[in-house]
Design an enzyme around this catalytic site. Structure first.
Site, short mmCIF file in Angstrom:
data_model
loop_
_atom_site.label_atom_id
_atom_site.label_comp_id
_atom_site.label_asym_id
_atom_site.label_seq_id
_atom_site.Cartn_x
_atom_site.Cartn_y
_atom_site.Cartn_z
N GLU A 200 83.43 35.73 -3.07
CA GLU A 200 83.32 34.66 -3.91
C GLU A 200 83.92 34.72 -5.15
O GLU A 200 84.07 33.70 -5.71
CB GLU A 200 81.54 34.24 -3.57
CG GLU A 200 80.98 34.09 -2.21
CD GLU A 200 81.77 33.01 -1.52
OE1 GLU A 200 82.55 31.99 -2.16
OE2 GLU A 200 81.93 32.81 -0.29
N ASP A 263 89.26 37.22 0.69
CA ASP A 263 89.00 38.52 1.62
C ASP A 263 89.57 39.66 1.10
O ASP A 263 89.14 40.71 0.98
CB ASP A 263 89.42 37.97 3.08
CG ASP A 263 88.76 36.86 3.88
OD1 ASP A 263 87.51 37.12 3.38
OD2 ASP A 263 89.14 36.59 4.91
#
Length: 299
Positions: A200, A263
């Protein structure tokens, strides 16, 4: 379409037939799950607090905050040593990263919505709930954004980054196995929730987040040659994912780029944070068993 799930079985069947074509769903949700979802959506003030009281412990909050702090510190440290950034761009990136807010578990306070609920009219209850939520949202127009407002329920097994306030929100619902376990080794938690938090935070600097500066304004704050290098690296990730095939279809790396970047960034930063945490707290480095545990729980 949106209200058909609130009606009779004939409408439910028609809605399901359409959804099965567009999204491939194989069966309708069981009645109990629909009821749970309806109550959670219509009465979030009540359901959030019930979830927190039952499942979110003081220890979980404390250990979760420790992981958040470690991940953010590792991200800032990585920016300070990133070789392809020049001083001007690095200063802007650090300003944004250091100023990024993190919210864990739940809002500090909940504002209840008041509307009529009756035991004999599910359709009416749902319309009242939707109207109350809509009126609340309309009342926020032309108002200064509330930096502490959550757009996700506390019980949600999810997390998100908000470009409009430069903040990460990690609901209590994701602070449970397999993402987080307050009784587990930290290698497991860094590989689980740590990578999620890093994911995030990275969104603040992905192909979309990189367009926003530290004041949440859309502005090109990248030096030209640094921007060129950044886009070259983004294209590398897009090309990598375009080589993957899922369900007889090739992935379009340009369409999944933001998530793929997050990711990569989340994994890298979580691993760096784990090594720094071990050195600071135990004076040791990661072991082979610890490394395996980290990557096993990488979600």
């Amino acid at each position: 379409y949106n209200t058909s799930p609130l009606l009779t079985q004939a409408f439910l069947d028609a809605n399901f037939d359409l959804d099965s074509i567009f999204s491939g769903v194989a069966q309708q949700l069981p009645r109990w799950l629909k009821c749970v979802n309806a109550v959670a959506k219509g009465l979030p003030f009540t359901t959030n607090q019930l979830y927190l009281a039952r499942y979110f412990t003081f220890k979980a909050r404390g250990e979760g905050e420790a992981v958040v702090d470690a991940i953010k510190s590792a991200f800032v440290k990585d920016l300070r040593t990133m070789e392809w950034l020049d001083d001007t761009t690095r200063a802007e990136a650090l300003k944004k990263a250091i100023g990024m807010e993190t919210h864990l578990g739940s809002p500090d306070a909940y504002t209840a919505l008041h509307y009529t609920v009756g035991p004999g009219a599910y359709f009416n209850n749902s319309l009242f709930a939707n109207s109350a939520n809509m009126l609340r949202d309309l009342g926020m127009l032309d108002q200064v954004p509330d930096r502490d407002r959550w757009n996700m329920q506390s019980w949600a097994v999810n997390a998100y980054y908000d470009n409009t306030v430069n903040a990460v929100f990690i609901p209590a619902g994701i602070l449970q196995p397999p993402f987080f376990n307050e009784s587990a080794r930290m290698e497991q938690n860094f590989g689980g929730i740590g990578a999620v938090i890093g994911h995030e935070i990275t969104h603040g600097f992905d192909n979309l987040g990189s367009r926003f500066d530290s004041m949440q304004d859309v502005r090109d704050w990248w030096s030209p040659h640094v921007s060129q290098e950044f886009h070259k690296r983004m294209q590398c990730i897009a090309d990598l994912y375009s080589g993957f095939q899922i369900a007889d279809s090739m992935v379009l790396g340009s369409k999944t780029l933001g998530e793929n970047m997050a990711d990569f960034g989340g994994t890298k930063i979580a691993h760096q944070a784990l090594k720094a945490w071990l050195e600071q707290t135990t004076g040791t480095s990661t072991t082979v068993a610890g490394e395996r545990l980290f990557f096993h729980f990488l979600c």
